[in-house]
Design a protein around this motif. Structure first.
Motif, PDB file in Angstrom:
ATOM      1  N   LEU A 160       0.827  -1.218   0.000  1.00  0.00           N
ATOM      2  CA  LEU A 160       0.000   0.000   0.000  1.00  0.00           C
ATOM      3  C   LEU A 160       0.857   1.263   0.000  1.00  0.00           C
ATOM      4  CD1 LEU A 160      -2.568  -1.160   2.676  1.00  0.00           C
ATOM      5  CD2 LEU A 160      -3.005  -0.944   0.245  1.00  0.00           C
ATOM      6  N   GLU A 161       2.168   1.081  -0.004  1.00  0.00           N
ATOM      7  CA  GLU A 161       3.136   2.185  -0.022  1.00  0.00           C
ATOM      8  C   GLU A 161       2.865   3.232   1.057  1.00  0.00           C
ATOM      9  OE1 GLU A 161       3.300   3.623  -4.017  1.00  0.00           O
ATOM     10  OE2 GLU A 161       4.020   1.697  -4.775  1.00  0.00           O
ATOM     11  N   PRO A 162       2.961   2.821   2.291  1.00  0.00           N
ATOM     12  CA  PRO A 162       2.706   3.776   3.379  1.00  0.00           C
ATOM     13  C   PRO A 162       3.861   4.765   3.521  1.00  0.00           C
ATOM     14  CG  PRO A 162       3.466   1.706   4.276  1.00  0.00           C
ATOM     15  CD  PRO A 162       3.390   1.513   2.791  1.00  0.00           C
ATOM     16  N   LYS A 163       3.536   5.955   3.996  1.00  0.00           N
ATOM     17  CA  LYS A 163       4.589   6.950   4.216  1.00  0.00           C
ATOM     18  C   LYS A 163       5.119   6.847   5.632  1.00  0.00           C
ATOM     19  CE  LYS A 163       2.670  10.200   0.899  1.00  0.00           C
ATOM     20  NZ  LYS A 163       1.353   9.515   0.786  1.00  0.00           N
ATOM     21  N   ARG A 164       4.199   6.854   6.584  1.00  0.00           N
ATOM     22  CA  ARG A 164       4.614   6.760   7.987  1.00  0.00           C
ATOM     23  C   ARG A 164       3.710   5.757   8.694  1.00  0.00           C
ATOM     24  NH1 ARG A 164       7.398  11.445   9.452  1.00  0.00           N
ATOM     25  NH2 ARG A 164       6.607  11.522  11.566  1.00  0.00           N
ATOM     26  N   VAL A 165       4.318   4.767   9.349  1.00  0.00           N
ATOM     27  CA  VAL A 165       3.541   3.721   9.999  1.00  0.00           C
ATOM     28  C   VAL A 165       3.823   3.734  11.495  1.00  0.00           C
ATOM     29  CG1 VAL A 165       3.078   1.244  10.079  1.00  0.00           C
ATOM     30  CG2 VAL A 165       3.736   2.312   7.928  1.00  0.00           C
ATOM     31  N   ALA A 166       2.756   3.531  12.292  1.00  0.00           N
ATOM     32  CA  ALA A 166       2.933   3.334  13.736  1.00  0.00           C
ATOM     33  C   ALA A 166       2.599   1.885  14.048  1.00  0.00           C
ATOM     34  CB  ALA A 166       2.011   4.265  14.511  1.00  0.00           C
ATOM     35  N   VAL A 167       3.372   1.250  14.905  1.00  0.00           N
ATOM     36  CA  VAL A 167       3.074  -0.113  15.340  1.00  0.00           C
ATOM     37  C   VAL A 167       2.823  -0.071  16.846  1.00  0.00           C
ATOM     38  CG1 VAL A 167       3.903  -2.478  15.491  1.00  0.00           C
ATOM     39  CG2 VAL A 167       4.498  -1.078  13.510  1.00  0.00           C
ATOM     40  N   ILE A 168       1.610  -0.492  17.242  1.00  0.00           N
ATOM     41  CA  ILE A 168       1.195  -0.449  18.645  1.00  0.00           C
ATOM     42  C   ILE A 168       0.915  -1.884  19.085  1.00  0.00           C
ATOM     43  CG2 ILE A 168      -0.455   0.623  20.243  1.00  0.00           C
ATOM     44  CD1 ILE A 168       0.869   2.696  18.605  1.00  0.00           C
ATOM     45  N   HIS A 169       1.153  -2.203  20.347  1.00  0.00           N
ATOM     46  CA  HIS A 169       0.824  -3.549  20.832  1.00  0.00           C
ATOM     47  C   HIS A 169       0.376  -3.472  22.281  1.00  0.00           C
ATOM     48  CE1 HIS A 169       4.535  -3.710  23.178  1.00  0.00           C
ATOM     49  NE2 HIS A 169       5.098  -3.099  22.155  1.00  0.00           N
ATOM     50  N   ASN A 192       9.061   3.559   6.730  1.00  0.00           N
ATOM     51  CA  ASN A 192       9.335   4.453   7.841  1.00  0.00           C
ATOM     52  C   ASN A 192       8.412   4.129   9.028  1.00  0.00           C
ATOM     53  OD1 ASN A 192      10.231   6.522   9.365  1.00  0.00           O
ATOM     54  ND2 ASN A 192       9.348   8.159   8.096  1.00  0.00           N
ATOM     55  N   VAL A 193       8.910   3.357   9.995  1.00  0.00           N
ATOM     56  CA  VAL A 193       8.124   3.058  11.193  1.00  0.00           C
ATOM     57  C   VAL A 193       8.452   4.136  12.218  1.00  0.00           C
ATOM     58  CG1 VAL A 193       7.663   1.405  13.027  1.00  0.00           C
ATOM     59  CG2 VAL A 193       8.164   0.601  10.719  1.00  0.00           C
ATOM     60  N   VAL A 194       7.498   5.060  12.456  1.00  0.00           N
ATOM     61  CA  VAL A 194       7.805   6.218  13.282  1.00  0.00           C
ATOM     62  C   VAL A 194       7.518   5.977  14.762  1.00  0.00           C
ATOM     63  CG1 VAL A 194       7.547   7.910  11.465  1.00  0.00           C
ATOM     64  CG2 VAL A 194       5.549   7.211  12.773  1.00  0.00           C
ATOM     65  N   MET A 195       6.765   4.901  15.052  1.00  0.00           N
ATOM     66  CA  MET A 195       6.387   4.685  16.447  1.00  0.00           C
ATOM     67  C   MET A 195       6.295   3.202  16.700  1.00  0.00           C
ATOM     68  SD  MET A 195       3.266   6.996  17.698  1.00  0.00           S
ATOM     69  CE  MET A 195       2.470   6.208  19.037  1.00  0.00           C
ATOM     70  N   PHE A 196       6.820   2.735  17.827  1.00  0.00           N
ATOM     71  CA  PHE A 196       6.607   1.350  18.248  1.00  0.00           C
ATOM     72  C   PHE A 196       6.377   1.429  19.738  1.00  0.00           C
ATOM     73  CE2 PHE A 196       8.056  -2.815  19.768  1.00  0.00           C
ATOM     74  CZ  PHE A 196       7.279  -3.628  18.970  1.00  0.00           C
ATOM     75  N   GLU A 197       5.128   1.186  20.148  1.00  0.00           N
ATOM     76  CA  GLU A 197       4.790   1.505  21.532  1.00  0.00           C
ATOM     77  C   GLU A 197       3.765   0.535  22.100  1.00  0.00           C
ATOM     78  OE1 GLU A 197       4.501   5.811  22.261  1.00  0.00           O
ATOM     79  OE2 GLU A 197       2.864   5.301  23.616  1.00  0.00           O
ATOM     80  N   GLY A 198       3.842   0.319  23.399  1.00  0.00           N
ATOM     81  CA  GLY A 198       2.893  -0.573  24.058  1.00  0.00           C
ATOM     82  C   GLY A 198       1.805   0.202  24.766  1.00  0.00           C
ATOM     83  N   ILE A 199       0.625  -0.426  24.918  1.00  0.00           N
ATOM     84  CA  ILE A 199      -0.435   0.134  25.751  1.00  0.00           C
ATOM     85  C   ILE A 199      -0.734  -0.908  26.829  1.00  0.00           C
ATOM     86  CG2 ILE A 199      -1.462   1.508  23.911  1.00  0.00           C
ATOM     87  CD1 ILE A 199      -3.619  -0.988  24.153  1.00  0.00           C
ATOM     88  N   THR A 200      -1.612  -0.586  27.759  1.00  0.00           N
ATOM     89  CA  THR A 200      -1.947  -1.540  28.802  1.00  0.00           C
ATOM     90  C   THR A 200      -3.264  -2.223  28.468  1.00  0.00           C
ATOM     91  OG1 THR A 200      -0.896  -0.033  30.336  1.00  0.00           O
ATOM     92  CG2 THR A 200      -2.193  -1.799  31.291  1.00  0.00           C
ATOM     93  N   LYS A 212      -1.085  11.489  19.990  1.00  0.00           N
ATOM     94  CA  LYS A 212       0.295  11.233  19.590  1.00  0.00           C
ATOM     95  C   LYS A 212       0.363  10.722  18.140  1.00  0.00           C
ATOM     96  CE  LYS A 212       4.179   9.267  22.077  1.00  0.00           C
ATOM     97  NZ  LYS A 212       4.503   8.372  23.190  1.00  0.00           N
ATOM     98  N   LEU A 213      -0.578   9.842  17.792  1.00  0.00           N
ATOM     99  CA  LEU A 213      -0.619   9.325  16.423  1.00  0.00           C
ATOM    100  C   LEU A 213      -0.894  10.454  15.442  1.00  0.00           C
ATOM    101  CD1 LEU A 213      -2.725   6.076  16.956  1.00  0.00           C
ATOM    102  CD2 LEU A 213      -0.311   6.181  16.342  1.00  0.00           C
ATOM    103  N   LYS A 214      -1.773  11.351  15.879  1.00  0.00           N
ATOM    104  CA  LYS A 214      -2.127  12.477  15.026  1.00  0.00           C
ATOM    105  C   LYS A 214      -0.920  13.358  14.782  1.00  0.00           C
ATOM    106  CE  LYS A 214      -5.990  15.524  15.250  1.00  0.00           C
ATOM    107  NZ  LYS A 214      -7.064  16.032  16.114  1.00  0.00           N
TER     108      LYS A 214
END
Lengths: 370, 307
Positions: A160-169, A192-200, A212-214
């Motif tokens: 899909l040719e993403p420009k900026r991707v966030a990965v959340i888990h 370009n993976v701009v974020m890799f972050e965990g949530i609870t 933050k994603l915005k």
């Protein structure tokens, strides 16, 4: 008279005591372990419905080598501590075969117990690679691995040719494992993976995450975890006008996400096992489910059905109910099942398992993408 | 500029969540102020408030009521009635019989009550997340820079306003009304208040009821804001609100408000600038720091030993 009566009662009691183990011997008891309550009970329903159906149908055809199958159902609430408790209960019940567990974080500690006690376990849903990576002899699965699913998701994102991707888990074994695999594949392809972050897990407020994603200006978000959290993230993202496409693993792909996210679930991308219930060969089985008023379309219904069937066929081929001999038979043979031809490698993983990308809709339906 | 807007947005997020912590924290702080005990079933009362509101809203929708203010008002009233009676019942069942015994006994009975209520809702409503209809949608944007806009939604405004109104009303009630005066007397000296002819049992019941009613308000607001409820929903919220109450000084009503806001802002700033993973670490770390350096909390009065 009273004396006679008590003698009679005693005799009856003794004969019952002798008769009981004899009748129990004529049965093969299969433990079914998964969440019947708790936040992911929806998936547990799929597992139990598939496994029950398999047991019913096998018994209707005369059982396995003349012996009937009997289910022993336990509820692990998808909680690792609870999983250990119910695993020990199955040991005490004298079960030799287990279909379960569902959540990887439950399967892992439970499988330690089964392996020690000589019980054969087939998980119909746990995708964490760790589970079969420890050289256990009695651990199998009827589902693919995160290391297969992650790249499918990542490759779709790459196309899909993403420009900026966030990965959340969600910091759990399943979610973080698959998110890591997705991130690694994306980074290898220079996305370009701009974020890799965990949530609870269990959290309700994701407004800070959405802000933050915005700000990170992402166009795609991959979420590794289950539907209760992703549903809320989708809904709160919609409220904050975040313009990004979300993607998740099979843990988010069920109709409950629609009750939480509402319209915001439209366009969500999900990797799922292919819809086995749409395959031509499974139509008779699908009809049997529908006659019982159950839905065979969930991702784990037919994998659970297959797990029971494999245990039965393993026993038949080995000519014995000894778990070690059955495991041997499973490793050697290849089996025709509702999820396709199944054959195992040394570790107990399926030699091939396919994942497909679906697009999710606001009414809970899904369509395959390309 | 964009950094400033980002900060502003996180501040709004923090204030929203902080206000609701404050509403729940009131229940902890009032009960502690009066009988010196912590009501651990309070989080569950909040959860029951949210469920009651949801059931009422669904019921009204099937009856064909569509005018929003009516729906909200009826849902609010039902939630407050059910939660208040729960609060009253908790006091009668878990506190009154063991009042005056060792401090640990009511604590344990309250934890038992909490487990009971949680599992009761599990059985009655199922353990799955239930979607909460978003009744108040939309909002407005102000200030944009690049592709980032700062926005505030109507539901956030409703949450601020409601919290502010509830807090002011409660403060006035406690400082002006007869029952309020009696509450303060009981909190200063229960035995003496009793001797002076105050029906202390009634006053203690009243505190539980007022706290529960405010928790029901928070339940309705947060249900709409987040969009789903589940039976474990009250546990974490209760823990956070309890932290807020201790932070602000347990026993003090303005303290609960302040503690709630500080906690909410700390959480949203942590997720905004560090990582969401550290949110709970920071909020409970803050609690430990306060307990170490100012054990009575920010606005709490130092305890005078009664001789």
């Amino acid at each position: 008279m009273i004396k006679n009566f008590s003698k009679l009662a005693l005799a009856a009691g003794v004969s019952a005591a002798i008769a009981l183990p004899a009748s129990a011997l004529a049965e093969i008891r299969i433990g079914i372990a998964g969440p019947q309550t708790g936040p992911v009970a929806q998936y547990g329903d799929m597992q139990f419905s598939g496994a029950r159906m398999a047991i019913e149908r096998i018994n209707a055809e005369g059982g396995v080598n003349g012996e009937m199958l009997e289910a022993v159902e336990v509820d692990d609430v998808c909680d690792p501590k609870q999983a250990v408790t119910v695993a020990n209960r199955l040991v005490n019940e004298g079960v030799s075969f287990v279909v379960g567990h569902l959540c990887s974080s439950s399967t892992q500690p439970a499988s330690d117990i089964y392996e020690d006690e000589g019980i054969l376990m087939i998980t119909p849903a746990s995708t964490s690679p760790e589970i079969t990576a420890r050289g256990y002899e009695l651990v199998f699965r009827t589902i693919g691995l995160d290391s297969m699913q992650g790249p499918v998701a990542a490759n779709h994102l790459i196309s899909l040719e993403p420009k900026r991707v966030a990965v959340i888990h969600d910091k759990q074994q399943y979610g973080e494992g698959i998110a890591t695999s997705v991130r690694d594949t994306l980074e290898e392809a220079d996305v370009n993976v701009v974020m890799f972050e965990g949530i609870t897990a269990g959290d309700k407020d994701f407004s800070s995450l959405v802000t933050k994603l915005k700000q990170a200006d992402v166009d795609y978000v991959y979420y590794g975890g289950y539907h209760p959290e992703l549903g809320l993230i989708l809904r709160q993202a919609r409220q904050a006008d975040l313009d990004a496409t979300f993607m998740g693993p099979e843990g988010v792909g069920n109709k409950d996400i629609n009750t939480i996210a509402g319209d915001a679930a439209e366009g969500l991308l999900v990797t799922l096992p292919p819809s086995f219930d749409e395959k031509e060969v499974n139509q008779a089985l699908v009809k049997a489910f529908e006659e019982k008023g159950e839905d065979p379309s969930g991702p784990f219904v037919l994998t659970s059905y297959t797990a029971v069937q494999l245990i039965a066929e393993g026993i038949e081929q080995a000519g014995s109910t000894d778990p070690f001999e059955v495991a041997e038979a499973l490793r050697e043979g290849s089996f025709e099942t509702p999820i396709g031809m199944v054959s195992y490698d040394e570790k107990g993983d399926m030699e091939s398992f396919e994942f497909v990308v679906y697009e999710w809709h606001a009414d809970g339906s899904k369509t395959a993408v390309n | 500029m964009q950094d400033l807007l980002y900060f502003g947005q996180q501040l709004i997020n923090g204030l929203t969540i902080g206000s609701t912590y404050a509403l729940i924290a009131i229940g902890y702080t009032m009960v502690y102020g009066i009988i010196g005990m912590i009501n651990f079933a309070h989080g569950e009362i909040y959860m029951i408030g949210a469920y009651t509101a949801l059931i009422t809203i669904t019921g009204l929708a099937t009856l064909g009521v569509t005018w929003l203010p009516v729906i909200l008002l009826i849902a609010l009233i039902c939630a407050m009635i059910v939660s208040s009676s729960m609060g009253w019942a908790v006091e009668r069942v878990a506190y009154r019989p063991v009042r005056g015994r060792h401090r640990l006994i009511p604590l344990i009975s309250a934890i038992g009550m909490s487990i009971f209520l949680q599992n009761y809702v599990h059985l009655a409503q199922g353990s799955r997340n239930i979607g909460f209809p978003a009744l108040i949608e939309g909002g407005f944007q102000f200030g944009s820079s690049g592709n980032f806009q700062m926005s505030i939604s109507w539901i956030q405004i409703v949450i601020f306003v409601t919290t502010f109104v509830c807090m002011t009303a409660l403060s006035l009630y406690i400082s002006r009304s007869r029952i309020g005066r009696a509450c303060r007397a009981v909190s200063q000296d229960l035995g003496m208040a009793n001797l002076l002819g105050i029906d202390t049992n009634r006053i203690i019941s009243a505190t539980f009821v007022i706290g529960a009613a405010l928790a029901a308000v928070a339940g309705l607001l947060l249900g709409m804001y987040y969009g789903s409820v589940d039976p474990l929903f009250g546990f974490i919220a209760g823990l956070k609100a309890f932290t807020a109450a201790v932070l602000g000084g347990i026993g003090s009503i303005p303290g609960a408000m302040l503690g709630g806001l500080i906690l909410g802002i700390a959480e949203s700033m942590t997720s905004g600038y560090l990582s969401g993973e550290y949110k709970d670490v920071v909020s409970f770390g803050l609690l430990i720091l306060i307990l170490l350096f100012k054990p009575t909390g920010l606005l709490g009065k130092p305890e005078v030993e009664k001789i």
